[in-house]
Write a protein that holds these residues in place. Sequence first.
Motif, PDB file in Angstrom:
ATOM      1  N   PHE A 135       3.839   3.295 -10.666  1.00  0.00           N
ATOM      2  CA  PHE A 135       4.566   3.875  -9.543  1.00  0.00           C
ATOM      3  C   PHE A 135       4.690   2.810  -8.478  1.00  0.00           C
ATOM      4  O   PHE A 135       3.694   2.166  -8.125  1.00  0.00           O
ATOM      5  N   ASN A 136       5.895   2.596  -7.992  1.00  0.00           N
ATOM      6  CA  ASN A 136       6.076   1.636  -6.905  1.00  0.00           C
ATOM      7  C   ASN A 136       6.829   2.305  -5.776  1.00  0.00           C
ATOM      8  O   ASN A 136       7.879   2.903  -5.987  1.00  0.00           O
TER       9      ASN A 136
ATOM     10  N   ILE B 260       9.791   2.283   4.563  1.00  0.00           N
ATOM     11  CA  ILE B 260      10.420   1.687   5.734  1.00  0.00           C
ATOM     12  C   ILE B 260      10.085   2.566   6.928  1.00  0.00           C
ATOM     13  O   ILE B 260      10.282   3.785   6.883  1.00  0.00           O
TER      14      ILE B 260
ATOM     15  N   LEU C  69      11.511   4.471  -1.051  1.00  0.00           N
ATOM     16  CA  LEU C  69      12.140   4.310  -2.366  1.00  0.00           C
ATOM     17  C   LEU C  69      11.027   4.324  -3.407  1.00  0.00           C
ATOM     18  O   LEU C  69      10.001   3.662  -3.228  1.00  0.00           O
ATOM     19  N   LEU C  70      11.261   5.057  -4.471  1.00  0.00           N
ATOM     20  CA  LEU C  70      10.216   5.258  -5.484  1.00  0.00           C
ATOM     21  C   LEU C  70      10.705   4.839  -6.863  1.00  0.00           C
ATOM     22  O   LEU C  70      11.736   5.320  -7.332  1.00  0.00           O
ATOM     23  N   SER C  71       9.973   3.943  -7.499  1.00  0.00           N
ATOM     24  CA  SER C  71      10.238   3.605  -8.904  1.00  0.00           C
ATOM     25  C   SER C  71       9.093   4.139  -9.745  1.00  0.00           C
ATOM     26  O   SER C  71       7.932   4.041  -9.361  1.00  0.00           O
TER      27      SER C  71
ATOM     28  N   THR D 255       8.450   1.617  -1.932  1.00  0.00           N
ATOM     29  CA  THR D 255       8.755   0.799  -0.765  1.00  0.00           C
ATOM     30  C   THR D 255       8.953   1.751   0.397  1.00  0.00           C
ATOM     31  O   THR D 255       9.679   2.740   0.279  1.00  0.00           O
TER      32      THR D 255
ATOM     33  N   ASP E 127       0.105   2.066   5.345  1.00  0.00           N
ATOM     34  CA  ASP E 127       0.559   0.736   5.785  1.00  0.00           C
ATOM     35  C   ASP E 127       1.398   0.829   7.058  1.00  0.00           C
ATOM     36  O   ASP E 127       1.319  -0.036   7.930  1.00  0.00           O
ATOM     37  N   MET E 128       2.202   1.883   7.149  1.00  0.00           N
ATOM     38  CA  MET E 128       2.997   2.084   8.367  1.00  0.00           C
ATOM     39  C   MET E 128       2.082   2.421   9.547  1.00  0.00           C
ATOM     40  O   MET E 128       2.248   1.902  10.654  1.00  0.00           O
TER      41      MET E 128
ATOM     42  N   HIS F  88      10.048  -1.680   9.825  1.00  0.00           N
ATOM     43  CA  HIS F  88       8.863  -2.205   9.135  1.00  0.00           C
ATOM     44  C   HIS F  88       8.996  -1.917   7.640  1.00  0.00           C
ATOM     45  O   HIS F  88       9.366  -0.805   7.262  1.00  0.00           O
ATOM     46  N   PHE F  89       8.678  -2.916   6.829  1.00  0.00           N
ATOM     47  CA  PHE F  89       8.841  -2.799   5.374  1.00  0.00           C
ATOM     48  C   PHE F  89       7.539  -3.134   4.660  1.00  0.00           C
ATOM     49  O   PHE F  89       6.926  -4.157   4.946  1.00  0.00           O
ATOM     50  N   SER F  90       7.200  -2.285   3.707  1.00  0.00           N
ATOM     51  CA  SER F  90       6.027  -2.579   2.895  1.00  0.00           C
ATOM     52  C   SER F  90       6.226  -2.008   1.496  1.00  0.00           C
ATOM     53  O   SER F  90       6.962  -1.031   1.313  1.00  0.00           O
ATOM     54  N   THR F  91       5.580  -2.607   0.511  1.00  0.00           N
ATOM     55  CA  THR F  91       5.713  -2.120  -0.862  1.00  0.00           C
ATOM     56  C   THR F  91       4.357  -2.130  -1.545  1.00  0.00           C
ATOM     57  O   THR F  91       3.523  -2.997  -1.268  1.00  0.00           O
ATOM     58  N   ASP F  92       4.126  -1.149  -2.382  1.00  0.00           N
ATOM     59  CA  ASP F  92       2.855  -1.007  -3.090  1.00  0.00           C
ATOM     60  C   ASP F  92       3.115  -0.555  -4.513  1.00  0.00           C
ATOM     61  O   ASP F  92       3.876   0.382  -4.736  1.00  0.00           O
ATOM     62  N   MET F  93       2.448  -1.214  -5.448  1.00  0.00           N
ATOM     63  CA  MET F  93       2.553  -0.815  -6.850  1.00  0.00           C
ATOM     64  C   MET F  93       1.222  -0.227  -7.307  1.00  0.00           C
ATOM     65  O   MET F  93       0.171  -0.847  -7.131  1.00  0.00           O
TER      66      MET F  93
END
Lengths: 321, 321
Positions: B127-128, B132, B84-86, B130, B72-73, B40-45
């Motif tokens: 901050f972003n 999994i 993963l964190l940006s 992703t 989200d998970m 499962h994949f999700s991303t939030d900014m």
Amino acid sequence: MTEFDFIQQYLHRQQQDNELVLGIGDDAAIVRPRSGYDLHFSTDMLVGGTHFFTDVAPEDLAHKVLAVNFSDMAAMGATPRWALLSVALPELKQDWLTAFCDALFALARRFGVTLIGGDTTKGNWVFNVTIIGETPRQHALRRDAAQLGDDIWVTGLLGLAAAALDVYLHKTSLPAAVFAQCEAKRLRPEPRVALGKELLSLAHAAQDISDGLAQDINHILKASNVGATINVDLIPSLPDLRLSDAFLPAQLYHWLLAGGDDYELVFTAAPSQREAIMAAANRATTSVTKIGTITAGRELQLINHAGNVIQLQHQGFDHFG
Amino acid sequence: MTEFDFIQQYLHRQQQDNELVLGIGDDAAIVRPRSGYDLHFSTDMLVGGTHFFTDVAPEDLAHKVLAVNFSDMAAMGATPRWALLSVALPELKQDWLTAFCDALFALARRFGVTLIGGDTTKGNWVFNVTIIGETPRQHALRRDAAQLGDDIWVTGLLGLAAAALDVYLHKTSLPAAVFAQCEAKRLRPEPRVALGKELLSLAHAAQDISDGLAQDINHILKASNVGATINVDLIPSLPDLRLSDAFLPAQLYHWLLAGGDDYELVFTAAPSQREAIMAAANRATTSVTKIGTITAGRELQLINHAGNVIQLQHQGFDHFG
């Protein structure tokens, strides 16, 4: 237009993907990974004013945002498969978004990549992509795999993006036709995915050149506990940059070695693979050039044709420099 | 301190992870997915000034950045595994970063999540993440699975984060002890991962409540082609918010239904599962409350104990509103 209209209108496009169980539109997308494959993950944040100018054409920005991530996959020898995109924009302009999304999906489609996640928010020009790729199990081009005596190769032409940026910043000038070539490279880097896949069975270590060759190859040297000698006169670039009397060597060397934004690959391979690598490059329609050798020295030595040692003023792009 | 020092010092920490082939430090991280599992994949900014105040304590910010993604998970019934964190920050301050990273890794460790990618750049507080996660194959809590006659449940207490925000913005006031409870919920939402996993075999549809219950349940209704009736007097909240005479019903309803930032789950399940759901909630030490029913109407109807229909002024948080 609200966030949800945006997602509906532009991001919720159906794409052919056998491993995709559930696409955009839930709390998460669901992927069923193929057995026998490893997955590769990378993320990149591009900030307006630092990584791109906010007056950039939406088509060029869309290309770059995805291409720099595809380039990370190419550097692993991985095939990009899925991407998640987060966007912060000061406002949602219909025309701008249409152009951006059309270009984004066109590039994604060309590389067989499905957009499986998105987040949009109000903010000041930030784009973040997470890219997921795959390789056959236990195959990957890692930074820690360079071996003593390996050839060092690079793809394409280096220094063009940095030269174009210097023109943009009024630090230098170029003939219009030369600038056009450099600017195209800066705006639309072509990720070397096809060659990366070919190199899986041929090369030892690889890395993409995004912060400048000198800095990026140092990651390979450090991870592999080796050194390198590179002949700067062998680094491929535009003849118009190389041969012009208008530039000081220091400026040219900066573009070639430290300018950044090239999105080419640097890789190492045994000398016995030279012919196979040239053949693979042909199949991938990507030029490759041998520029040096992996040494025992643990340091990067830059020389020219005359055998003189070259000193760089700055190693490359530091994101907090 | 350069970007690379930062990555080295803080992000390159070894974590126990059987599926991780290669962690942070190359062009990509490599994961070998377990067979029999879907990913499962999700991303939030999260943008400073919009999703958080930039004077927030680094520990709280680190918690929130990860927790909203874990949520989200949880909403998919998935177990978060990799993140993963940006980060875009105006400057790198040693003390701030240490506090941020320590809290980040503490929460990641508590949930068994490995940080496999990072990007740091100069910019204005973005901050972003992703995330999994994994579920056993073909098991997931999707938005499109609600069925006619299902009970509608929510976890935890709603409206606290929105009430705390209104205090922060001087729109209302709360007794200090009540504010402290609300503020803790706003700053440190607890992702309902344990319950989400339990619900995989018990619930039909689920969704996390991040933009307000009224807006978020509408995603389930739309995806499942159903309607819902919710009794607003059943929505769980702090008694001090519910029973106070200080608030107009409109203000309370706004907090409960449209305030956002709750990071609780709303889910639907057959009435025959009520006992099993209560038992699962006990095991997950998460409170659950039945607040309504899935109907054939395709619309969300809000009523109170007296049977009156409630109208909301705003449905919820629009990220471009």
